[in-house]
Write a protein that holds these residues in place. Structure first.
Motif, mmCIF file in Angstrom:
data_model
loop_
_atom_site.group_PDB
_atom_site.id
_atom_site.type_symbol
_atom_site.label_atom_id
_atom_site.label_comp_id
_atom_site.label_asym_id
_atom_site.label_seq_id
_atom_site.Cartn_x
_atom_site.Cartn_y
_atom_site.Cartn_z
ATOM 1 N N MET A 1 0.830 -1.171 0.000
ATOM 2 C CA MET A 1 0.000 0.000 0.000
ATOM 3 C C MET A 1 0.884 1.248 0.000
ATOM 4 O O MET A 1 1.914 1.272 0.644
ATOM 5 C CB MET A 1 -0.876 0.007 1.250
ATOM 6 N N LYS A 2 0.434 2.258 -0.704
ATOM 7 C CA LYS A 2 1.176 3.518 -0.763
ATOM 8 C C LYS A 2 0.502 4.552 0.120
ATOM 9 O O LYS A 2 -0.707 4.573 0.257
ATOM 10 C CB LYS A 2 1.195 4.035 -2.200
ATOM 11 N N ASN A 3 1.317 5.433 0.694
ATOM 12 C CA ASN A 3 0.799 6.538 1.501
ATOM 13 C C ASN A 3 0.413 7.671 0.552
ATOM 14 O O ASN A 3 1.156 7.972 -0.381
ATOM 15 C CB ASN A 3 1.878 7.002 2.474
ATOM 16 N N VAL A 4 -0.722 8.332 0.795
ATOM 17 C CA VAL A 4 -1.137 9.430 -0.068
ATOM 18 C C VAL A 4 -0.224 10.637 0.055
ATOM 19 O O VAL A 4 -0.242 11.522 -0.777
ATOM 20 C CB VAL A 4 -2.607 9.866 0.169
ATOM 21 N N TYR A 5 0.605 10.671 1.092
ATOM 22 C CA TYR A 5 1.557 11.769 1.225
ATOM 23 C C TYR A 5 2.981 11.254 1.344
ATOM 24 O O TYR A 5 3.733 11.228 0.419
ATOM 25 C CB TYR A 5 1.217 12.678 2.418
ATOM 26 N N GLY A 6 3.376 10.882 2.469
ATOM 27 C CA GLY A 6 4.751 10.474 2.765
ATOM 28 C C GLY A 6 4.799 10.159 4.244
ATOM 29 O O GLY A 6 3.771 9.969 4.864
ATOM 30 N N ILE A 7 5.942 10.132 4.810
ATOM 31 C CA ILE A 7 6.050 9.779 6.219
ATOM 32 C C ILE A 7 5.955 11.009 7.116
ATOM 33 O O ILE A 7 5.158 11.065 8.022
ATOM 34 C CB ILE A 7 7.364 9.017 6.501
ATOM 35 N N TRP A 8 6.755 12.024 6.866
ATOM 36 C CA TRP A 8 6.770 13.216 7.715
ATOM 37 C C TRP A 8 6.221 14.400 6.945
ATOM 38 O O TRP A 8 6.638 14.667 5.828
ATOM 39 C CB TRP A 8 8.189 13.536 8.182
ATOM 40 N N ILE A 9 5.331 15.154 7.559
ATOM 41 C CA ILE A 9 4.770 16.337 6.924
ATOM 42 C C ILE A 9 5.798 17.458 7.008
ATOM 43 O O ILE A 9 6.335 17.736 8.074
ATOM 44 C CB ILE A 9 3.435 16.719 7.585
ATOM 45 N N GLU A 10 6.072 18.072 5.862
ATOM 46 C CA GLU A 10 7.075 19.127 5.793
ATOM 47 C C GLU A 10 6.448 20.415 5.282
ATOM 48 O O GLU A 10 5.581 20.391 4.411
ATOM 49 C CB GLU A 10 8.206 18.716 4.856
ATOM 50 N N GLU A 11 6.923 21.543 5.800
ATOM 51 C CA GLU A 11 6.394 22.848 5.399
ATOM 52 C C GLU A 11 6.500 23.087 3.897
ATOM 53 O O GLU A 11 5.639 23.721 3.308
ATOM 54 C CB GLU A 11 7.105 23.968 6.148
ATOM 55 N N LYS A 12 7.525 22.561 3.270
ATOM 56 C CA LYS A 12 7.713 22.775 1.832
ATOM 57 C C LYS A 12 6.571 22.177 1.009
ATOM 58 O O LYS A 12 6.378 22.550 -0.144
ATOM 59 C CB LYS A 12 9.049 22.201 1.364
ATOM 60 N N ASP A 13 5.817 21.259 1.594
ATOM 61 C CA ASP A 13 4.727 20.609 0.870
ATOM 62 C C ASP A 13 3.357 21.195 1.187
ATOM 63 O O ASP A 13 2.333 20.662 0.773
ATOM 64 C CB ASP A 13 4.723 19.105 1.155
ATOM 65 N N LEU A 14 3.327 22.310 1.918
ATOM 66 C CA LEU A 14 2.069 22.980 2.210
ATOM 67 C C LEU A 14 1.794 24.029 1.129
ATOM 68 O O LEU A 14 2.694 24.446 0.407
ATOM 69 C CB LEU A 14 2.123 23.642 3.581
ATOM 70 N N HIS A 15 0.547 24.438 1.040
ATOM 71 C CA HIS A 15 0.118 25.486 0.109
ATOM 72 C C HIS A 15 0.341 25.094 -1.349
ATOM 73 O O HIS A 15 0.843 25.873 -2.158
ATOM 74 C CB HIS A 15 0.793 26.818 0.450
#
Length: 93
Positions: A1-15
């Motif tokens: 199964m794949k994650n819809v995002y990744g493991i750690w949420i990073e500010e660079k991936d917001l907005h």
């Protein structure tokens, strides 16, 4: 199964808005029928540094058999337009 995002949420991936299909994606993520174990019911918002309490009482992990995600991912996608995996987003375009 794949994650819809990744493991750690990073500010660079917001907005990173996906305006055409955001409502459909949110409905899909929030309406998940299969949830697994939960972990802490709170986390620190990386934009505000404030503690966020999960409405459901715990930060659950969900899946649809192909993808998995958490309440935290739903929160960041809804509030800050978290960039999701393009392959996942393509299912809604």
């Amino acid at each position: 199964m794949k994650n819809v995002y990744g493991i750690w949420i990073e500010e660079k991936d917001l907005h990173k808005p996906v305006k055409k299909c955001k409502k459909a994606i949110l409905l899909y993520l929030k309406d998940a029928k299969h949830k697994s174990d939960s972990y802490t019911g709170e986390f620190e918002d990386i934009e505000t540094n404030k503690v966020v309490q999960i409405d459901r009482g715990a930060n659950y992990a969900y899946d649809d058999g192909a993808w998995w995600w958490t309440d935290e991912i739903i929160y960041y996608f809804e509030k800050y337009d978290l960039k999701l995996d393009p392959e996942f987003v393509a299912m809604f375009e």
